[in-house]
Scaffold this motif. Sequence first.
Motif, PDB file in Angstrom:
ATOM      1  N   ASN A   1       0.871  -1.184   0.000  1.00 40.15           N
ATOM      2  CA  ASN A   1       0.000   0.000   0.000  1.00 40.15           C
ATOM      3  C   ASN A   1       0.908   1.234   0.000  1.00 40.15           C
ATOM      4  O   ASN A   1       1.180   1.849   1.027  1.00 40.15           O
ATOM      5  CB  ASN A   1      -0.906  -0.034   1.228  1.00 40.15           C
ATOM      6  CG  ASN A   1      -1.993   1.029   1.162  1.00 40.15           C
ATOM      7  OD1 ASN A   1      -1.954   1.934   0.312  1.00 40.15           O
ATOM      8  ND2 ASN A   1      -2.961   0.930   2.053  1.00 40.15           N
ATOM      9  N   ARG A   2       1.347   1.571  -1.200  1.00 40.27           N
ATOM     10  CA  ARG A   2       2.384   2.604  -1.313  1.00 40.27           C
ATOM     11  C   ARG A   2       1.946   3.963  -0.801  1.00 40.27           C
ATOM     12  O   ARG A   2       2.730   4.658  -0.130  1.00 40.27           O
ATOM     13  CB  ARG A   2       2.878   2.686  -2.758  1.00 40.27           C
ATOM     14  CG  ARG A   2       4.316   3.199  -2.879  1.00 40.27           C
ATOM     15  CD  ARG A   2       4.759   3.199  -4.331  1.00 40.27           C
ATOM     16  NE  ARG A   2       4.648   1.892  -4.922  1.00 40.27           N
ATOM     17  CZ  ARG A   2       5.554   0.929  -4.805  1.00 40.27           C
ATOM     18  NH1 ARG A   2       6.652   1.152  -4.108  1.00 40.27           N
ATOM     19  NH2 ARG A   2       5.380  -0.235  -5.396  1.00 40.27           N
ATOM     20  N   PRO A   3       0.729   4.457  -1.091  1.00 43.91           N
ATOM     21  CA  PRO A   3       0.337   5.755  -0.523  1.00 43.91           C
ATOM     22  C   PRO A   3       0.415   5.783   1.001  1.00 43.91           C
ATOM     23  O   PRO A   3       0.862   6.771   1.596  1.00 43.91           O
ATOM     24  CB  PRO A   3      -1.101   5.935  -1.028  1.00 43.91           C
ATOM     25  CG  PRO A   3      -1.158   5.138  -2.278  1.00 43.91           C
ATOM     26  CD  PRO A   3      -0.288   3.956  -2.028  1.00 43.91           C
ATOM     27  N   LEU A   4      -0.023   4.694   1.625  1.00 41.67           N
ATOM     28  CA  LEU A   4       0.051   4.647   3.087  1.00 41.67           C
ATOM     29  C   LEU A   4       1.499   4.644   3.560  1.00 41.67           C
ATOM     30  O   LEU A   4       1.860   5.344   4.526  1.00 41.67           O
ATOM     31  CB  LEU A   4      -0.683   3.415   3.595  1.00 41.67           C
ATOM     32  CG  LEU A   4      -0.658   3.200   5.115  1.00 41.67           C
ATOM     33  CD1 LEU A   4      -1.317   4.378   5.834  1.00 41.67           C
ATOM     34  CD2 LEU A   4      -1.333   1.887   5.478  1.00 41.67           C
ATOM     35  N   LEU A   5       2.356   3.875   2.878  1.00 40.18           N
ATOM     36  CA  LEU A   5       3.759   3.816   3.282  1.00 40.18           C
ATOM     37  C   LEU A   5       4.447   5.171   3.091  1.00 40.18           C
ATOM     38  O   LEU A   5       5.260   5.582   3.937  1.00 40.18           O
ATOM     39  CB  LEU A   5       4.484   2.729   2.479  1.00 40.18           C
ATOM     40  CG  LEU A   5       4.057   1.276   2.775  1.00 40.18           C
ATOM     41  CD1 LEU A   5       4.832   0.312   1.884  1.00 40.18           C
ATOM     42  CD2 LEU A   5       4.268   0.936   4.242  1.00 40.18           C
ATOM     43  N   LEU A   6       4.149   5.854   1.985  1.00 41.20           N
ATOM     44  CA  LEU A   6       4.754   7.167   1.767  1.00 41.20           C
ATOM     45  C   LEU A   6       4.338   8.151   2.860  1.00 41.20           C
ATOM     46  O   LEU A   6       5.149   8.946   3.353  1.00 41.20           O
ATOM     47  CB  LEU A   6       4.366   7.701   0.395  1.00 41.20           C
ATOM     48  CG  LEU A   6       4.923   6.931  -0.817  1.00 41.20           C
ATOM     49  CD1 LEU A   6       4.347   7.502  -2.114  1.00 41.20           C
ATOM     50  CD2 LEU A   6       6.441   6.981  -0.843  1.00 41.20           C
ATOM     51  N   THR A   7       3.074   8.089   3.230  1.00 34.43           N
ATOM     52  CA  THR A   7       2.586   8.976   4.291  1.00 34.43           C
ATOM     53  C   THR A   7       3.236   8.652   5.623  1.00 34.43           C
ATOM     54  O   THR A   7       3.629   9.548   6.388  1.00 34.43           O
ATOM     55  CB  THR A   7       1.059   8.855   4.400  1.00 34.43           C
ATOM     56  OG1 THR A   7       0.464   9.152   3.123  1.00 34.43           O
ATOM     57  CG2 THR A   7       0.509   9.820   5.431  1.00 34.43           C
ATOM     58  N   LEU A   8       3.375   7.364   5.927  1.00 37.29           N
ATOM     59  CA  LEU A   8       4.011   6.972   7.178  1.00 37.29           C
ATOM     60  C   LEU A   8       5.472   7.411   7.212  1.00 37.29           C
ATOM     61  O   LEU A   8       5.986   7.836   8.264  1.00 37.29           O
ATOM     62  CB  LEU A   8       3.912   5.452   7.363  1.00 37.29           C
ATOM     63  CG  LEU A   8       2.515   4.900   7.645  1.00 37.29           C
ATOM     64  CD1 LEU A   8       2.559   3.381   7.716  1.00 37.29           C
ATOM     65  CD2 LEU A   8       1.956   5.479   8.947  1.00 37.29           C
ATOM     66  N   VAL A   9       6.163   7.328   6.059  1.00 32.23           N
ATOM     67  CA  VAL A   9       7.555   7.775   6.016  1.00 32.23           C
ATOM     68  C   VAL A   9       7.645   9.271   6.312  1.00 32.23           C
ATOM     69  O   VAL A   9       8.536   9.729   7.056  1.00 32.23           O
ATOM     70  CB  VAL A   9       8.171   7.434   4.652  1.00 32.23           C
ATOM     71  CG1 VAL A   9       9.526   8.138   4.484  1.00 32.23           C
ATOM     72  CG2 VAL A   9       8.360   5.930   4.517  1.00 32.23           C
ATOM     73  N   LEU A  10       6.708  10.051   5.732  1.00 26.91           N
ATOM     74  CA  LEU A  10       6.716  11.486   5.992  1.00 26.91           C
ATOM     75  C   LEU A  10       6.498  11.786   7.466  1.00 26.91           C
ATOM     76  O   LEU A  10       7.208  12.618   8.064  1.00 26.91           O
ATOM     77  CB  LEU A  10       5.645  12.177   5.143  1.00 26.91           C
ATOM     78  CG  LEU A  10       5.494  13.689   5.343  1.00 26.91           C
ATOM     79  CD1 LEU A  10       6.793  14.417   4.975  1.00 26.91           C
ATOM     80  CD2 LEU A  10       4.312  14.234   4.534  1.00 26.91           C
ATOM     81  N   LEU A  11       5.536  11.108   8.079  1.00 29.53           N
ATOM     82  CA  LEU A  11       5.263  11.330   9.503  1.00 29.53           C
ATOM     83  C   LEU A  11       6.456  10.913  10.356  1.00 29.53           C
ATOM     84  O   LEU A  11       6.808  11.594  11.339  1.00 29.53           O
ATOM     85  CB  LEU A  11       4.008  10.562   9.922  1.00 29.53           C
ATOM     86  CG  LEU A  11       2.699  11.013   9.258  1.00 29.53           C
ATOM     87  CD1 LEU A  11       1.547  10.111   9.697  1.00 29.53           C
ATOM     88  CD2 LEU A  11       2.398  12.467   9.596  1.00 29.53           C
ATOM     89  N   VAL A  12       7.080   9.798  10.001  1.00 29.09           N
ATOM     90  CA  VAL A  12       8.256   9.355  10.748  1.00 29.09           C
ATOM     91  C   VAL A  12       9.390  10.366  10.590  1.00 29.09           C
ATOM     92  O   VAL A  12      10.147  10.648  11.546  1.00 29.09           O
ATOM     93  CB  VAL A  12       8.686   7.951  10.282  1.00 29.09           C
ATOM     94  CG1 VAL A  12      10.039   7.570  10.887  1.00 29.09           C
ATOM     95  CG2 VAL A  12       7.634   6.920  10.672  1.00 29.09           C
ATOM     96  N   ALA A  13       9.535  10.925   9.391  1.00 27.39           N
ATOM     97  CA  ALA A  13      10.592  11.919   9.175  1.00 27.39           C
ATOM     98  C   ALA A  13      10.364  13.162  10.033  1.00 27.39           C
ATOM     99  O   ALA A  13      11.306  13.683  10.654  1.00 27.39           O
ATOM    100  CB  ALA A  13      10.648  12.292   7.690  1.00 27.39           C
ATOM    101  N   LEU A  14       9.122  13.646  10.072  1.00 28.40           N
ATOM    102  CA  LEU A  14       8.830  14.817  10.903  1.00 28.40           C
ATOM    103  C   LEU A  14       9.067  14.509  12.382  1.00 28.40           C
ATOM    104  O   LEU A  14       9.674  15.314  13.112  1.00 28.40           O
ATOM    105  CB  LEU A  14       7.386  15.266  10.679  1.00 28.40           C
ATOM    106  CG  LEU A  14       7.055  15.769   9.262  1.00 28.40           C
ATOM    107  CD1 LEU A  14       5.567  16.100   9.156  1.00 28.40           C
ATOM    108  CD2 LEU A  14       7.895  16.982   8.913  1.00 28.40           C
ATOM    109  N   ALA A  15       8.596  13.354  12.809  1.00 33.07           N
ATOM    110  CA  ALA A  15       8.795  12.990  14.205  1.00 33.07           C
ATOM    111  C   ALA A  15      10.268  12.780  14.516  1.00 33.07           C
ATOM    112  O   ALA A  15      10.760  13.151  15.596  1.00 33.07           O
ATOM    113  CB  ALA A  15       7.996  11.727  14.524  1.00 33.07           C
ATOM    114  N   GLY A  16      11.008  12.189  13.574  1.00 35.10           N
ATOM    115  CA  GLY A  16      12.430  11.963  13.804  1.00 35.10           C
ATOM    116  C   GLY A  16      13.217  13.264  13.891  1.00 35.10           C
ATOM    117  O   GLY A  16      14.107  13.417  14.732  1.00 35.10           O
ATOM    118  N   GLY A  17      12.875  14.248  13.008  1.00 41.88           N
ATOM    119  CA  GLY A  17      13.568  15.530  13.076  1.00 41.88           C
ATOM    120  C   GLY A  17      13.282  16.253  14.378  1.00 41.88           C
ATOM    121  O   GLY A  17      14.209  16.783  15.031  1.00 41.88           O
TER     122      GLY A  17
END
Length: 512
Positions: free
Chosen positions: A419-435
């Motif tokens: 489910n690529r749209p979901l994975l892309l969104t999760l990566v973005l959220l993880v990136a924001l949280a990680g920063g």
Amino acid sequence: MNGLYDELLVALHGIWLRRWLALGVGWAIALVGWTVVGMIPNRYESVSRILIQTNSLLPDKVGITSQDQQQGIESVRQTLLSAVNLQQVVRGTDLAQRAKTDKAVADAAAGLTKNIKIISQQDNLFEISASSGDSSLSDATNAKLSRQIVQKLIDLFVDGNLAGGRMETGQTLTFLNAQLNLRGQQLADAEAKRQQFSEKYMALLPGTGSISDRIDAARTEMSRIDGDLSAAQSGLAAVNGQLAATPAATRTPGTMSAGAVGDGRAAAIQAQIADGQARGWTNAHPDMVALRNQLARTPAGGGGTGSMSAGTSTPNPMYVSLRSMQAEKQAVAGALSSRKAQIQAQINGVLAAQAANPEMAAQQTELDRNYTVLKTQYDKMLADREDVKLRGQVQTQTDAIKFSVIDPPSAPRIPAAPNRPLLLTLVLLVALAGGAGAAFALGQLRKTYATAPRLAAASGLPVLGSIGEVIPQAEKTERRRKLKLFAGGGAALAGVYAILMIVEFIQRSMVA
């Protein structure tokens, strides 16, 4: 509540002060995550549902129960994913273009095992699904290939049950015919041996069963004959007693004198005595004693003479009837005695044969046991052959099992995984949280105090006052420029996310 709110503000302030670190870490996580998601190949899945209807009328009449039908269906489902069937799937789809050799076909078939699922949703409803996610193929090719695999499986499902069932019936009939011929020959040999044994030994004693059974039956019959003979002898003695007390003739008054009548009775009694002596009766026999006593009581028995008068003498009907009964009972007793002697002679003959051949009973038991076993097996196999024939005719001439495709193999338009749209969104959220997390962690490592109360609490000393920051105009201009750059970096991150989402949906539309 105010303390918690102050802590939150302090944490946000610390992250904001290190916003460039948060932006850099966020970009790094996003780039790595989106690269990994982009490398995952799309997997397309085709699904179909089929309904298997069983004829519940005629098959039940010929012994094909619903349980047998379900077992047959389950067997087909289990063998459908065999290596041979999967190789047929490879050769019947576009996979054959890449699998040129037998080894390549076997490897491709082994890979299909994990990509094919057959699920029983209800008793007669099955769902067949197949997926294809080869990274070396395009999305359109993978989608087409998944549909081809499901269609080929449906064809094998139908052919495997119909043609396979008929082939199995033919092989079973061939095997049963061969076994029946063999068992028939063995049964004929066993029957011939039994006949030879019967002609040699069993003719000595009639009846059925083994030698011991026939001897027991003969002895039982002898016991019955003894009872009948005793009853016949008792009846004969009773008739003889009645006959001794019954006159042979009756006198009509005025027709014959006493002397003449006495002479007639004496003559009749003497005739009976002579008849008894001819039969071998001795003077001590009860009937002989009774007859002599009767003769002694007869008026003319002493040798006197009489004269005729005006009367007549006629035979006594009762005497005649008793004589007839006496003869009948004597015949019955004689027949029973003869039958008893005959059976005793037969038993003695068999016992003599057993004494001469002690293994005769064991030999007969073995012959009977072998014959019974072979006869039982032959009859069962004969019944099984007729049952198999009838089942084969039912499967050939009637539709015992019907296949209906409820849902034809679907043409997938979107990948089943990932489910690529979901994975892309999760990566973005993880990136924001990680920063944000990296900036917060760095702030915790460097001890600074954003407010006077925090400094007083940390040092334990009263804070007399605080001096605010004085920012020159040039510094303000520089900060505004950096803020614009930061906003541009964040907007670029969101833009890359949007572009990736657009590209994903464009690829899906190209597959459709």
